[in-house]
Motif scaffolding. Structure first.
Motif, PDB file in Angstrom:
ATOM      1  N   GLY A 118      -5.389   1.900  -6.333  1.00 51.49           N
ATOM      2  CA  GLY A 118      -6.684   1.642  -6.896  1.00 51.49           C
ATOM      3  C   GLY A 118      -7.597   1.192  -5.888  1.00 51.49           C
ATOM      4  O   GLY A 118      -7.538   1.650  -4.900  1.00 51.49           O
ATOM      5  N   TRP A 119      -8.761   0.722  -6.242  1.00 53.03           N
ATOM      6  CA  TRP A 119      -9.961   0.671  -5.465  1.00 53.03           C
ATOM      7  C   TRP A 119      -9.537  -0.403  -4.450  1.00 53.03           C
ATOM      8  O   TRP A 119      -9.182  -1.381  -4.770  1.00 53.03           O
ATOM      9  CB  TRP A 119     -11.242  -0.016  -6.288  1.00 53.03           C
ATOM     10  N   PHE A 120      -9.622  -0.117  -3.136  1.00 48.07           N
ATOM     11  CA  PHE A 120      -9.561  -1.006  -1.961  1.00 48.07           C
ATOM     12  C   PHE A 120      -8.104  -1.425  -1.964  1.00 48.07           C
ATOM     13  O   PHE A 120      -7.522  -2.611  -1.613  1.00 48.07           O
ATOM     14  CB  PHE A 120     -10.291  -2.273  -1.829  1.00 48.07           C
ATOM     15  N   ASP A 121      -7.080  -0.636  -2.613  1.00 44.89           N
ATOM     16  CA  ASP A 121      -5.849  -1.063  -2.432  1.00 44.89           C
ATOM     17  C   ASP A 121      -4.845   0.323  -2.784  1.00 44.89           C
ATOM     18  O   ASP A 121      -4.972   1.266  -3.605  1.00 44.89           O
ATOM     19  CB  ASP A 121      -5.387  -1.633  -3.932  1.00 44.89           C
ATOM     20  N   ALA A 122      -3.933   0.680  -1.460  1.00 46.03           N
ATOM     21  CA  ALA A 122      -3.393   2.064  -1.383  1.00 46.03           C
ATOM     22  C   ALA A 122      -2.227   2.114  -2.160  1.00 46.03           C
ATOM     23  O   ALA A 122      -1.346   3.039  -2.368  1.00 46.03           O
ATOM     24  CB  ALA A 122      -3.306   2.201  -0.065  1.00 46.03           C
ATOM     25  N   GLY A 123      -1.933   0.938  -2.822  1.00 44.36           N
ATOM     26  CA  GLY A 123      -0.634   0.775  -3.378  1.00 44.36           C
ATOM     27  C   GLY A 123       0.543   0.531  -2.565  1.00 44.36           C
ATOM     28  O   GLY A 123       0.289   0.434  -1.393  1.00 44.36           O
ATOM     29  N   SER A 124       1.829   1.059  -3.221  1.00 40.10           N
ATOM     30  CA  SER A 124       2.904   1.123  -2.244  1.00 40.10           C
ATOM     31  C   SER A 124       3.967   2.162  -2.759  1.00 40.10           C
ATOM     32  O   SER A 124       3.750   2.484  -3.745  1.00 40.10           O
ATOM     33  CB  SER A 124       3.673  -0.318  -2.183  1.00 40.10           C
ATOM     34  N   THR A 125       4.855   2.444  -1.783  1.00 38.54           N
ATOM     35  CA  THR A 125       5.939   3.457  -1.946  1.00 38.54           C
ATOM     36  C   THR A 125       7.011   2.795  -2.621  1.00 38.54           C
ATOM     37  O   THR A 125       7.159   1.722  -2.368  1.00 38.54           O
ATOM     38  CB  THR A 125       6.071   4.461  -0.655  1.00 38.54           C
ATOM     39  N   ALA A 126       7.971   3.686  -3.191  1.00 33.51           N
ATOM     40  CA  ALA A 126       9.368   3.143  -3.582  1.00 33.51           C
ATOM     41  C   ALA A 126      10.027   3.213  -2.385  1.00 33.51           C
ATOM     42  O   ALA A 126       9.815   3.713  -1.451  1.00 33.51           O
ATOM     43  CB  ALA A 126       9.717   3.932  -4.455  1.00 33.51           C
ATOM     44  N   GLY A 127      11.009   2.284  -2.354  1.00 32.92           N
ATOM     45  CA  GLY A 127      11.658   2.100  -1.294  1.00 32.92           C
ATOM     46  C   GLY A 127      13.268   1.530  -1.363  1.00 32.92           C
ATOM     47  O   GLY A 127      13.386   0.937  -2.836  1.00 32.92           O
ATOM     48  N   ARG A 128      14.259   1.747  -0.466  1.00 34.35           N
ATOM     49  CA  ARG A 128      15.412   1.210  -0.889  1.00 34.35           C
ATOM     50  C   ARG A 128      16.059   0.710   0.422  1.00 34.35           C
ATOM     51  O   ARG A 128      15.620   0.984   1.513  1.00 34.35           O
ATOM     52  CB  ARG A 128      16.286   2.037  -1.417  1.00 34.35           C
ATOM     53  N   SER A 129      17.063  -0.433   0.685  1.00 35.54           N
ATOM     54  CA  SER A 129      17.568  -0.793   1.683  1.00 35.54           C
ATOM     55  C   SER A 129      19.063  -1.010   1.442  1.00 35.54           C
ATOM     56  O   SER A 129      19.228  -1.550   0.215  1.00 35.54           O
ATOM     57  CB  SER A 129      16.884  -2.202   2.261  1.00 35.54           C
ATOM     58  N   LEU A 130      19.978  -0.728   2.564  1.00 35.38           N
ATOM     59  CA  LEU A 130      21.417  -1.185   2.294  1.00 35.38           C
ATOM     60  C   LEU A 130      21.689  -1.775   3.563  1.00 35.38           C
ATOM     61  O   LEU A 130      21.666  -1.241   4.810  1.00 35.38           O
ATOM     62  CB  LEU A 130      22.086   0.125   2.114  1.00 35.38           C
ATOM     63  N   THR A 131      22.403  -3.132   3.500  1.00 34.71           N
ATOM     64  CA  THR A 131      22.718  -3.634   4.810  1.00 34.71           C
ATOM     65  C   THR A 131      24.086  -4.490   4.317  1.00 34.71           C
ATOM     66  O   THR A 131      24.347  -4.679   3.198  1.00 34.71           O
ATOM     67  CB  THR A 131      21.729  -4.611   5.277  1.00 34.71           C
TER      68      THR A 131
END
Length: 271
Positions: A118-131
């Motif tokens: 949005g305005w002044f907010d690039a948002g975020s990508t989906a992600g995952r982690s396995l440890t």
């Protein structure tokens, strides 16, 4: 000697260089700010943060505050019972009563959704982690959290065994009714020793029984430390017995008061 005009020229050049440096710094800051605004937050990094938080929560849940040794399979079952989705038990070994301690290995999957910009907010990508992690628990310690270290994950997490431990000793579903009935059957002038004798005959040997009298109330506490079971019965003179359960359950942990008449007679607020 140098002329006045030459000195002024040199001064203007110096001021110009300073202004150019300031302008360059401002441009760099603007470029960095625009980059932050236009670049989405990395979803994999956020998922890794969620995974690390889960590790800390598991370490606190497996907190090595058990006064009596527990085998690793019981601790593994605790992970299964109380963990959110995404946590898989990989294996277990040993007992918390040994020098090596009880070892429980788990895999932690974390996943986060992406968000729109949005305005002044690039948002975020989906992600995952396995440890994958190895937790170690020692009985009798009060460090606040089990120790843990990251380990390599196996190729096939779906082949991990499911714990099936022997259940810990407990009071059983009829404990409250048994305690209250035993207290009601006592004579009006019953002593704490009378209450303890009657209750000990009604429960197995591994059950701890304690009783106290204060003024016109006879109070009995029946519990099993390893399973944190506790029933506190209160019998006022001339009245039916009733169960008191308004105590803070943290008092049942090792190092605290435990299952005792003092939960009712001398209540403590821990928060």
């Amino acid at each position: 000697m140098p002329s006045t005009g030459s000195s002024m020229t040199d001064g203007l050049r110096a001021v110009g260089l300073v202004l150019l440096m300031v302008l360059g710094l401002l441009v760099l800051l603007v470029v960095l700010a625009v980059h932050d605004v236009l670049t989405p937050d990395d979803g994999d990094r956020r998922a890794a943060d969620v995974g690390r938080q889960t590790v800390q929560e598991l370490a606190a849940d497996l907190e090595p505050g058990y006064a009596e040794p527990l085998d690793a399979e019981n601790l593994a079952q605790r992970v299964v019972d109380e963990s959110a989705s995404g946590v898989t038990v990989l294996g277990w070994e040993g007992s918390s009563g040994t020098d090596e301690g009880a070892v429980v290995e788990v895999a932690i999957r974390a996943q986060v959704e992406g968000s729109q910009s949005g305005w002044f907010d690039a948002g975020s990508t989906a992600g995952r982690s396995l440890t994958c992690w190895r937790f170690t628990v020692h009985a009798g310690e009060h460090d606040g959290a089990a120790t843990y270290e990251e380990i390599g994950c196996p190729d096939d997490l779906d082949r991990a065994p499911a714990p099936d431990p022997t259940p810990l000793p407990s009071l059983g579903p009829d404990a409250e009714a048994t305690v209250l009935a035993a207290l009601d059957e006592l004579p009006p002038d019953a002593t704490p020793a009378d209450a303890e004798s009657s209750l000990r005959s009604a429960f197995p040997e591994f059950v701890d029984v304690r009783a106290e009298r204060e003024d016109d109330e006879l109070v009995a506490a029946v519990g099993v430390m390893r399973s944190r079971d506790c029933v506190v019965g209160v019998r006022p003179d001339g009245e039916p017995a009733w169960r008191y359960s308004a105590f803070d359950r943290i008092q049942l942990e090792p190092g605290e008061l435990g299952c005792a008449p003092g939960l009712y007679l001398r209540p403590i607020t821990t928060h």
